[in-house]
Every structure is written in C-alpha cells, then in structure tokens.
Design a protein around this motif. Structure first.
Motif, PDB file in Angstrom:
ATOM      1  N   ASN A  94     -13.812 -15.355   0.837  1.00  0.00           N
ATOM      2  CA  ASN A  94     -13.758 -13.996   1.386  1.00  0.00           C
ATOM      3  C   ASN A  94     -12.366 -13.404   1.163  1.00  0.00           C
ATOM      4  N   PHE A  95     -12.316 -12.216   0.576  1.00  0.00           N
ATOM      5  CA  PHE A  95     -11.059 -11.571   0.213  1.00  0.00           C
ATOM      6  C   PHE A  95     -10.831 -10.351   1.117  1.00  0.00           C
ATOM      7  N   ALA A  96      -9.606 -10.198   1.612  1.00  0.00           N
ATOM      8  CA  ALA A  96      -9.286  -9.074   2.500  1.00  0.00           C
ATOM      9  C   ALA A  96      -8.036  -8.355   2.012  1.00  0.00           C
ATOM     10  N   VAL A  97      -8.014  -7.051   2.228  1.00  0.00           N
ATOM     11  CA  VAL A  97      -6.833  -6.242   1.923  1.00  0.00           C
ATOM     12  C   VAL A  97      -6.346  -5.610   3.218  1.00  0.00           C
ATOM     13  N   ILE A  98      -5.083  -5.862   3.517  1.00  0.00           N
ATOM     14  CA  ILE A  98      -4.419  -5.306   4.698  1.00  0.00           C
ATOM     15  C   ILE A  98      -3.457  -4.233   4.201  1.00  0.00           C
ATOM     16  N   ALA A  99      -3.569  -3.021   4.712  1.00  0.00           N
ATOM     17  CA  ALA A  99      -2.738  -1.933   4.178  1.00  0.00           C
ATOM     18  C   ALA A  99      -2.298  -0.992   5.284  1.00  0.00           C
ATOM     19  N   GLY A 100      -1.150  -0.360   5.071  1.00  0.00           N
ATOM     20  CA  GLY A 100      -0.621   0.593   6.033  1.00  0.00           C
ATOM     21  C   GLY A 100       0.882   0.694   5.908  1.00  0.00           C
ATOM     22  N   PRO A 101       1.493   1.517   6.723  1.00  0.00           N
ATOM     23  CA  PRO A 101       2.935   1.761   6.594  1.00  0.00           C
ATOM     24  C   PRO A 101       3.782   0.614   7.132  1.00  0.00           C
ATOM     25  N   CYS A 102       4.984   0.529   6.629  1.00  0.00           N
ATOM     26  CA  CYS A 102       5.941  -0.448   7.152  1.00  0.00           C
ATOM     27  C   CYS A 102       6.148  -0.204   8.638  1.00  0.00           C
ATOM     28  N   SER A 103       6.354   1.068   9.013  1.00  0.00           N
ATOM     29  CA  SER A 103       6.587   1.432  10.414  1.00  0.00           C
ATOM     30  C   SER A 103       5.607   2.509  10.859  1.00  0.00           C
ATOM     31  N   VAL A 104       5.151   2.370  12.078  1.00  0.00           N
ATOM     32  CA  VAL A 104       4.379   3.448  12.707  1.00  0.00           C
ATOM     33  C   VAL A 104       5.376   4.514  13.144  1.00  0.00           C
ATOM     34  N   GLU A 105       5.177   5.742  12.671  1.00  0.00           N
ATOM     35  CA  GLU A 105       6.155   6.796  12.935  1.00  0.00           C
ATOM     36  C   GLU A 105       5.610   7.929  13.813  1.00  0.00           C
ATOM     37  N   SER A 106       4.309   8.196  13.702  1.00  0.00           N
ATOM     38  CA  SER A 106       3.703   9.262  14.510  1.00  0.00           C
ATOM     39  C   SER A 106       2.197   9.063  14.521  1.00  0.00           C
ATOM     40  N   ASP A 300       2.114   7.878   3.965  1.00  0.00           N
ATOM     41  CA  ASP A 300       1.621   9.191   3.539  1.00  0.00           C
ATOM     42  C   ASP A 300       2.680   9.998   2.798  1.00  0.00           C
ATOM     43  N   ASN A 301       3.964   9.682   3.051  1.00  0.00           N
ATOM     44  CA  ASN A 301       5.055  10.371   2.366  1.00  0.00           C
ATOM     45  C   ASN A 301       6.223   9.396   2.209  1.00  0.00           C
ATOM     46  N   PRO A 302       6.161   8.503   1.224  1.00  0.00           N
ATOM     47  CA  PRO A 302       7.169   7.445   1.098  1.00  0.00           C
ATOM     48  C   PRO A 302       8.607   7.939   1.037  1.00  0.00           C
ATOM     49  N   LYS A 303       8.841   9.108   0.433  1.00  0.00           N
ATOM     50  CA  LYS A 303      10.210   9.611   0.328  1.00  0.00           C
ATOM     51  C   LYS A 303      10.818   9.923   1.683  1.00  0.00           C
ATOM     52  N   ALA A 304       9.968  10.197   2.661  1.00  0.00           N
ATOM     53  CA  ALA A 304      10.449  10.520   4.008  1.00  0.00           C
ATOM     54  C   ALA A 304      10.282   9.359   4.985  1.00  0.00           C
ATOM     55  N   ALA A 305       9.874   8.183   4.484  1.00  0.00           N
ATOM     56  CA  ALA A 305       9.617   7.035   5.354  1.00  0.00           C
ATOM     57  C   ALA A 305      10.887   6.594   6.068  1.00  0.00           C
ATOM     58  N   LEU A 306      10.731   6.172   7.316  1.00  0.00           N
ATOM     59  CA  LEU A 306      11.875   5.710   8.101  1.00  0.00           C
ATOM     60  C   LEU A 306      12.263   4.276   7.755  1.00  0.00           C
ATOM     61  N   SER A 307      11.397   3.570   7.020  1.00  0.00           N
ATOM     62  CA  SER A 307      11.743   2.225   6.552  1.00  0.00           C
ATOM     63  C   SER A 307      10.904   1.866   5.325  1.00  0.00           C
TER      64      SER A 307
END
Length: 336
Positions: A94-106, A300-307
């Motif tokens: 069974n293969f899984a993909v976990i995805a999302g931002p480094c930090s929760v920002e809003s 959603d906007n890597p250039k503005a990411a806080l981390s």
C-alpha cells in the motif's frame, strides 16, 4: 534470539516451551503470522542452549539475533507491518502520499492546500504547527492554533493529518492528530520516544541528518519497547560534504531498511534536496527503490512561505508531479 515454530504446533506444547523459556528470565514476544508463529526472546539469552530449544519437536529453527534492535527487526517479524489510519494503509504493498505546507500559516492557506493536494491524489495532509528552526528569530509555528487549523482542514477534506511534536508537554494537544511526526532533530529524544511508546497513534519517525540506519532503528525500538508498534520510518536525507543540495538523499537506505525492518518506509524528497525541481526525480528514484510512500511539501504561495519556501511545490506543480508519479507507483504494483 528467534524461535520459529512448526505451523501445526499444539497449544499445549507451545505453552510448555513458553514456560521453559521464561525460566531464563527473558521477555518473550510471540508473533503469530499467516504462515509461521515466532517467539522473539528479548534479554540475556547467552545462558540458553540452542540445542536444548531445538530438542522441542515443535521448533522449526532457532537463530541468535546480533542486532541490538529486536522488535523492529524483520527476523522477528518477517511479514510487513501495515499501518492503517482511518482505512488508509501504508506498507505491505500500500502506497501513501503525505502532502502539505512546511508550516500552517492561516486557515485559508491550509484549507486551500488541503483541497488541492487531495484533488491531486494525496492521502494525508501534513503541516507544521510547532516548527523547530535553526534560528530563534524565525517563524516557530502557530503552535496549538496550528493544530486547530489542521483539524479544520480535516473536517473540510476528510484527509488524516500529520504534524510534528517537539515536546512531551505538548502531547495533550495531539489527542486528535492522526499521525504524530518525530522530526530529524528529535530522533534521539529518548524520553519523548518512550512516552510515544505508550500511545496507540502511528508515529512517523524521521532519520536524523547525521544518524546511521541502525540508530534510526534503535529509536524505533524505543517506541516499540513501550508497546506501540505503529511506526513509519522516513528517510529525509543526511548531511554530507556536498553543498549543492540541502541534504543528500540516501536512496540506499530504502532497500536496506526494508530488508532489516518490517516497518513501512517513506521518503521525503523535499527536505532531502531543498530544491523544488528535484522533488520529482527523487520521488521516482524512491519509488523504484521500493518505498511505501512520499511526504512532499506543498504551499499555495511558496515565495511568500514563512518557512522552507524554496523546497515547496505550488499546487499546480504538485498536480504535475502526482500525474507523473502514478505510473511509477503502478509499475511497482503498489496500491494507493
């Protein structure tokens, strides 16, 4: 020491052997597989005569285990461990993909990303509420509020959430978290690992940037010693002399861990490289090497990411990567 029993061993004779072995003051971990039953002996087995064990007619084979990790050892648990999170499985094909931002920002950010990664085929939502950072002056995460926002995103999308714990004092905040991540910096936080051994939640254990494979498995052993065997191992790159990438992905760790341990192994191409365009080729390499899943940073906007913006894919890029990876996953006969 590992004692493999014949498939048709009677319950009476199994109990007799169990009692005799206990007289040597060792802990016995019985493992009942589909085809074989195994006794894993933990403790000082030096005084136990292997030939005396073999004299029992229900015994098939006896092997001394040299590795210091016993519960995490495939020799004691020959079949793959499958982690089941709300019906979503990792390991055992069974293969899984976990995805999302480094930090929760809003709230808007985490829900937007959650919806996009789910639409692209991700099985889990990752996001950092507590962030270990090299500098004390950079963004440290929204902490408890970040977990609440992850839970809101889960309500909207249904995706199980994965987030990192940094301190025992935060454990109560993780009551509704589906998978607790132990980051690279805490891989050898043994007091934390001991406590996580007493909970029932799956633990995603990342390899430290300067730790050996054996040290990673010994950290997993700390968790299993407390009774929790729901562990996912993660190769996320190690520190080498090469400065081109953030870390160096040790792709050989995947088949080695699969050979040595029964726990599922996932790969983090985002932290391994620190470069977005390397995420796809490293993911393909990891799949070919036999990994059971990937954990990928999406913002959603890597250039503005806080981390960690430099290593984060935007949702459109993630769509493209997932589309490309699916045929590789299918080629390895994995099920998502």
């Amino acid at each position: 020491m590992i004692v493999v029993l014949h498939p048709n061993a009677s319950e009476e004779k199994v109990k007799e052997l169990h009692t005799w072995l206990e007289s040597y003051n060792v802990k016995i971990a019985p493992i009942n597989g589909v085809h074989k039953s195994v006794f894993g002996l933990i403790g000082d087995t030096s005084k136990i005569d292997i030939n005396a064990i073999r004299a029992y007619d229900i015994v098939d084979t006896v092997t001394r285990v040299q590795e210091p990790y016993k519960n995490a050892n495939r020799k004691m648990h020959p079949e793959d461990t499958v982690i089941d999170v709300n019906g979503i499985k990792i390991g055992g094909g069974n293969f899984a993909v976990i995805a999302g931002p480094c930090s929760v920002e809003s709230e808007h950010q985490i829900i937007e990303v959650a919806q996009r990664v789910k639409a692209a085929g991700a099985n889990f939502l990752r996001g950092g509420a507590f962030k270990p950072r090299t500098s004390p002056y950079t963004f440290q995460g929204l902490r408890a509020e970040g977990i609440e926002l992850l839970l809101e995103a889960k309500k909207v999308t249904g995706l199980p959430i994965v987030t990192e714990i940094m301190s025992l004092s935060h454990l109560d905040l993780f009551a509704d978290v589906d998978v607790i991540q132990v980051g690279a910096r805490n891989m050898q936080n043994f007091e934390l690992l001991k406590e996580l051994g007493h909970c029932k939640k799956p633990i995603l254990l990342k390899r430290g940037l300067a730790n050996t494979i054996e040290e990673l498995l010994m950290s997993a052993e700390y968790i299993t010693a407390g009774g929790n065997t729901n562990i996912i191992l993660c190769e996320r790159g190690i520190r080498t002399f090469e400065p081109t990438t953030r870390n160096t992905l040790d792709i050989s760790a995947v088949p080695i861990l699969k050979k040595l341990s029964h726990f599922p192994v996932i790969v983090d191409p985002s932290h391994a490289s620190g470069i977005t365009w390397l995420v796809e080729p490293l993911s393909k390499s990891a799949i070919a090497a036999g990994c059971d899943g990937l954990i990928i940073e999406v913002h959603d906007n890597p250039k503005a990411a806080l981390s960690d913006g430099a290593q984060s894919l935007n949702p459109d890029e993630f769509d493209g990567v997932m589309s490309s990876l699916k045929k590789y996953i299918q080629a390895e006969n994995k099920v998502m």
